[in-house]
Design a protein around this motif. Structure first.
Motif, PDB file in Angstrom:
ATOM      1  N   ALA A 151       0.839  -1.208   0.000  1.00  0.00           N
ATOM      2  CA  ALA A 151       0.000   0.000   0.000  1.00  0.00           C
ATOM      3  C   ALA A 151       0.869   1.251   0.000  1.00  0.00           C
ATOM      4  CB  ALA A 151      -0.916  -0.007   1.217  1.00  0.00           C
ATOM      5  N   ILE A 152       1.938   1.231   0.775  1.00  0.00           N
ATOM      6  CA  ILE A 152       2.854   2.372   0.824  1.00  0.00           C
ATOM      7  C   ILE A 152       3.524   2.571  -0.535  1.00  0.00           C
ATOM      8  CG2 ILE A 152       5.056   3.169   1.791  1.00  0.00           C
ATOM      9  CD1 ILE A 152       4.139   1.958   4.483  1.00  0.00           C
ATOM     10  N   ARG A 153       3.961   1.469  -1.146  1.00  0.00           N
ATOM     11  CA  ARG A 153       4.590   1.571  -2.474  1.00  0.00           C
ATOM     12  C   ARG A 153       3.595   2.103  -3.499  1.00  0.00           C
ATOM     13  NH1 ARG A 153       6.591  -3.891  -0.806  1.00  0.00           N
ATOM     14  NH2 ARG A 153       8.693  -3.560   0.019  1.00  0.00           N
ATOM     15  N   LYS A 154       2.342   1.725  -3.362  1.00  0.00           N
ATOM     16  CA  LYS A 154       1.292   2.184  -4.272  1.00  0.00           C
ATOM     17  C   LYS A 154       1.103   3.692  -4.137  1.00  0.00           C
ATOM     18  CE  LYS A 154      -3.496   1.057  -5.556  1.00  0.00           C
ATOM     19  NZ  LYS A 154      -4.677   0.210  -5.206  1.00  0.00           N
ATOM     20  N   MET A 155       1.152   4.202  -2.904  1.00  0.00           N
ATOM     21  CA  MET A 155       1.006   5.640  -2.680  1.00  0.00           C
ATOM     22  C   MET A 155       2.198   6.404  -3.248  1.00  0.00           C
ATOM     23  SD  MET A 155      -0.834   6.177   1.033  1.00  0.00           S
ATOM     24  CE  MET A 155       0.491   5.441   2.003  1.00  0.00           C
ATOM     25  N   VAL A 156       3.388   5.858  -3.056  1.00  0.00           N
ATOM     26  CA  VAL A 156       4.593   6.503  -3.592  1.00  0.00           C
ATOM     27  C   VAL A 156       4.514   6.569  -5.109  1.00  0.00           C
ATOM     28  CG1 VAL A 156       7.088   6.284  -3.883  1.00  0.00           C
ATOM     29  CG2 VAL A 156       6.059   5.852  -1.639  1.00  0.00           C
ATOM     30  N   LYS A 157       4.082   5.483  -5.728  1.00  0.00           N
ATOM     31  CA  LYS A 157       3.957   5.434  -7.189  1.00  0.00           C
ATOM     32  C   LYS A 157       2.921   6.440  -7.680  1.00  0.00           C
ATOM     33  CE  LYS A 157       3.570   2.161 -11.024  1.00  0.00           C
ATOM     34  NZ  LYS A 157       3.382   0.734 -11.409  1.00  0.00           N
ATOM     35  N   ALA A 158       1.811   6.557  -6.959  1.00  0.00           N
ATOM     36  CA  ALA A 158       0.775   7.526  -7.331  1.00  0.00           C
ATOM     37  C   ALA A 158       1.318   8.950  -7.268  1.00  0.00           C
ATOM     38  CB  ALA A 158      -0.431   7.371  -6.417  1.00  0.00           C
ATOM     39  N   THR A 159       2.159   9.201  -6.277  1.00  0.00           N
ATOM     40  CA  THR A 159       2.779  10.525  -6.146  1.00  0.00           C
ATOM     41  C   THR A 159       3.723  10.792  -7.305  1.00  0.00           C
ATOM     42  OG1 THR A 159       2.669  10.361  -3.726  1.00  0.00           O
ATOM     43  CG2 THR A 159       4.155  12.011  -4.638  1.00  0.00           C
ATOM     44  N   GLN A 160       4.551   9.807  -7.618  1.00  0.00           N
ATOM     45  CA  GLN A 160       5.525   9.970  -8.708  1.00  0.00           C
ATOM     46  C   GLN A 160       4.843  10.181 -10.052  1.00  0.00           C
ATOM     47  OE1 GLN A 160       7.635   6.259  -8.148  1.00  0.00           O
ATOM     48  NE2 GLN A 160       9.162   7.181  -6.787  1.00  0.00           N
ATOM     49  N   ASN A 161       3.720   9.479 -10.258  1.00  0.00           N
ATOM     50  CA  ASN A 161       3.015   9.561 -11.539  1.00  0.00           C
ATOM     51  C   ASN A 161       1.932  10.638 -11.567  1.00  0.00           C
ATOM     52  OD1 ASN A 161       4.562   7.377 -12.327  1.00  0.00           O
ATOM     53  ND2 ASN A 161       2.977   5.865 -11.847  1.00  0.00           N
ATOM     54  N   ALA A 162       1.777  11.320 -10.426  1.00  0.00           N
ATOM     55  CA  ALA A 162       0.722  12.335 -10.297  1.00  0.00           C
ATOM     56  C   ALA A 162      -0.630  11.755 -10.677  1.00  0.00           C
ATOM     57  CB  ALA A 162       1.050  13.556 -11.162  1.00  0.00           C
ATOM     58  N   SER A 163      -0.878  10.525 -10.218  1.00  0.00           N
ATOM     59  CA  SER A 163      -2.128   9.836 -10.553  1.00  0.00           C
ATOM     60  C   SER A 163      -3.045   9.758  -9.336  1.00  0.00           C
ATOM     61  CB  SER A 163      -1.838   8.425 -11.066  1.00  0.00           C
ATOM     62  OG  SER A 163      -1.116   7.672 -10.103  1.00  0.00           O
ATOM     63  N   VAL A 164      -4.288   9.404  -9.577  1.00  0.00           N
ATOM     64  CA  VAL A 164      -5.267   9.276  -8.496  1.00  0.00           C
ATOM     65  C   VAL A 164      -5.055   7.957  -7.773  1.00  0.00           C
ATOM     66  CG1 VAL A 164      -7.720   9.110  -7.929  1.00  0.00           C
ATOM     67  CG2 VAL A 164      -6.955  10.660  -9.744  1.00  0.00           C
ATOM     68  N   LEU A 165      -5.114   8.007  -6.466  1.00  0.00           N
ATOM     69  CA  LEU A 165      -4.925   6.801  -5.657  1.00  0.00           C
ATOM     70  C   LEU A 165      -6.237   6.030  -5.565  1.00  0.00           C
ATOM     71  CD1 LEU A 165      -3.055   5.146  -3.721  1.00  0.00           C
ATOM     72  CD2 LEU A 165      -3.934   6.574  -1.868  1.00  0.00           C
ATOM     73  N   ASP A 166      -6.232   4.786  -6.013  1.00  0.00           N
ATOM     74  CA  ASP A 166      -7.426   3.947  -5.900  1.00  0.00           C
ATOM     75  C   ASP A 166      -7.687   3.603  -4.436  1.00  0.00           C
ATOM     76  OD1 ASP A 166      -7.708   3.902  -8.652  1.00  0.00           O
ATOM     77  OD2 ASP A 166      -6.479   2.102  -8.882  1.00  0.00           O
ATOM     78  N   ASN A 167      -8.930   3.349  -4.115  1.00  0.00           N
ATOM     79  CA  ASN A 167      -9.296   2.990  -2.748  1.00  0.00           C
ATOM     80  C   ASN A 167      -8.638   1.682  -2.336  1.00  0.00           C
ATOM     81  OD1 ASN A 167     -10.888   5.219  -2.628  1.00  0.00           O
ATOM     82  ND2 ASN A 167     -12.827   4.133  -2.815  1.00  0.00           N
ATOM     83  N   PHE A 168      -8.170   1.639  -1.098  1.00  0.00           N
ATOM     84  CA  PHE A 168      -7.641   0.396  -0.542  1.00  0.00           C
ATOM     85  C   PHE A 168      -8.820  -0.455  -0.072  1.00  0.00           C
ATOM     86  CE2 PHE A 168      -3.955   3.272   0.654  1.00  0.00           C
ATOM     87  CZ  PHE A 168      -3.122   2.811  -0.362  1.00  0.00           C
ATOM     88  N   HIS A 169      -8.677  -1.767  -0.139  1.00  0.00           N
ATOM     89  CA  HIS A 169      -9.762  -2.642   0.301  1.00  0.00           C
ATOM     90  C   HIS A 169      -9.998  -2.550   1.810  1.00  0.00           C
ATOM     91  CE1 HIS A 169      -6.298  -5.267   1.206  1.00  0.00           C
ATOM     92  NE2 HIS A 169      -7.089  -5.816   2.099  1.00  0.00           N
ATOM     93  N   PHE A 170      -8.976  -2.052   2.534  1.00  0.00           N
ATOM     94  CA  PHE A 170      -9.088  -1.942   3.994  1.00  0.00           C
ATOM     95  C   PHE A 170      -9.456  -0.528   4.432  1.00  0.00           C
ATOM     96  CE2 PHE A 170      -4.556  -2.001   2.699  1.00  0.00           C
ATOM     97  CZ  PHE A 170      -4.266  -0.652   2.864  1.00  0.00           C
ATOM     98  N   GLY A 171      -9.811   0.339   3.469  1.00  0.00           N
ATOM     99  CA  GLY A 171     -10.150   1.714   3.814  1.00  0.00           C
ATOM    100  C   GLY A 171      -8.914   2.584   3.818  1.00  0.00           C
ATOM    101  N   THR A 172      -8.690   3.308   4.888  1.00  0.00           N
ATOM    102  CA  THR A 172      -7.516   4.156   5.012  1.00  0.00           C
ATOM    103  C   THR A 172      -6.312   3.354   5.489  1.00  0.00           C
ATOM    104  OG1 THR A 172      -6.556   5.993   6.286  1.00  0.00           O
ATOM    105  CG2 THR A 172      -8.370   4.807   7.305  1.00  0.00           C
ATOM    106  N   ILE A 173      -5.115   3.827   5.172  1.00  0.00           N
ATOM    107  CA  ILE A 173      -3.866   3.171   5.592  1.00  0.00           C
ATOM    108  C   ILE A 173      -3.761   3.136   7.112  1.00  0.00           C
ATOM    109  CG2 ILE A 173      -2.450   5.287   5.599  1.00  0.00           C
ATOM    110  CD1 ILE A 173      -1.283   1.834   4.325  1.00  0.00           C
ATOM    111  N   GLN A 174      -4.482   4.037   7.776  1.00  0.00           N
ATOM    112  CA  GLN A 174      -4.442   4.080   9.240  1.00  0.00           C
ATOM    113  C   GLN A 174      -4.943   2.776   9.863  1.00  0.00           C
ATOM    114  OE1 GLN A 174      -6.692   7.486  10.464  1.00  0.00           O
ATOM    115  NE2 GLN A 174      -5.303   8.959   9.520  1.00  0.00           N
ATOM    116  N   ASN A 175      -5.851   2.096   9.173  1.00  0.00           N
ATOM    117  CA  ASN A 175      -6.425   0.871   9.750  1.00  0.00           C
ATOM    118  C   ASN A 175      -5.393  -0.235   9.948  1.00  0.00           C
ATOM    119  OD1 ASN A 175      -8.980   2.020   9.965  1.00  0.00           O
ATOM    120  ND2 ASN A 175      -9.578   1.383   7.909  1.00  0.00           N
TER     121      ASN A 175
END
Length: 243
Positions: A143-167
């Protein structure tokens, strides 16, 4: 200085890991319980807060060319580092320590019954840590790698199946607390990993390996609780909370 005394000790160690030596010397937990201030831990451990602050200052004033600044690392790199260094270390040391502790119980258990408790605590911790690391490798780190990739690509972050990363992070931190407590019990039972007078070489090696294991666990938890997880939560906010 007053503001510094109110700063969380986890943040202090995250800024400069050399300060961990000060907290270790006073048996202060800076990883699982890193959300406490210098003032709080001083009062809890009946220490002089000003003196503790000065010890920290002395460490910070030393030259630190070789200190690794983990806070500056990209989150995906830090996750890779934790997995390759700390996870692999745990996987490698668990069977070694189990073998040593089993032998100690067989040879010295009659005279030192606390060894059975130590072995039992370690076995439970090993089982829980194995499951814990898998959850990090299969859920949290991707999930963290997915967020980093979204930042690098300036793309929209898809919803995680577990909700927020805080969970999942909250689950990981609770499990960190559990294992931190389990090793505090091992530390107490082993008299801070001090072999008895009749302890053989195996006894000494086993306790030394246990102490190393606990130190690695503290470093592992520190990197996650005080750096990786807070920065991951902040990154998620920047991308837009997927809830």
């Amino acid at each position: 200085m007053e503001n510094t005394l109110k700063t969380n000790i986890g943040e202090i160690v995250a800024e400069d890991y050399r300060t961990a030596q000060v907290f270790k010397a006073h048996n202060i937990d800076f990883c699982c319980r890193g959300n406490r201030s210098i003032q709080e831990v001083a009062e809890k451990n009946k220490l002089d807060a000003d003196k503790l602050f000065k010890e920290i200052e002395e460490v910070l004033n030393q030259t630190h060319a070789d200190t690794i600044d983990f806070k500056s690392w990209p989150l995906d790199l830090l996750a890779d580092y934790i997995e390759k260094k700390h996870h692999r270390y745990v996987e490698k040391q668990i069977p070694v320590l189990k073998q040593f502790l089993t032998k100690l119980c067989q040879v010295h258990g009659e005279r030192h019954p606390e060894l059975f408790e130590i072995s039992d605590h370690f076995t439970k911790s090993a089982d829980e840590l194995t499951k814990h690391m898998k959850k990090e490798e299969l859920v949290v780190f991707p999930a963290i790698r997915k967020m980093v990739k979204a930042t690098q690509n300036a793309s929209v972050l898809d919803n995680f199946h577990f909700g927020t990363i805080q969970n999942p992070i909250q689950v990981m931190m609770q499990e960190h607390d559990n294992e931190g407590e389990r090793f505090r019990q091992i530390d107490a039972l082993s008299n801070n990993y001090t072999p008895p007078a009749d302890g053989c070489t195996t006894y000494k090696v086993a306790f030394s390996l246990l102490k190393d294991f606990e130190n690695d666990l503290h470093n592992h938890i520190h990197l996650e609780n005080n750096i990786l997880f807070p920065k991951a939560e902040e990154l998620e906010k920047q991308l837009g909370d997927p809830r």
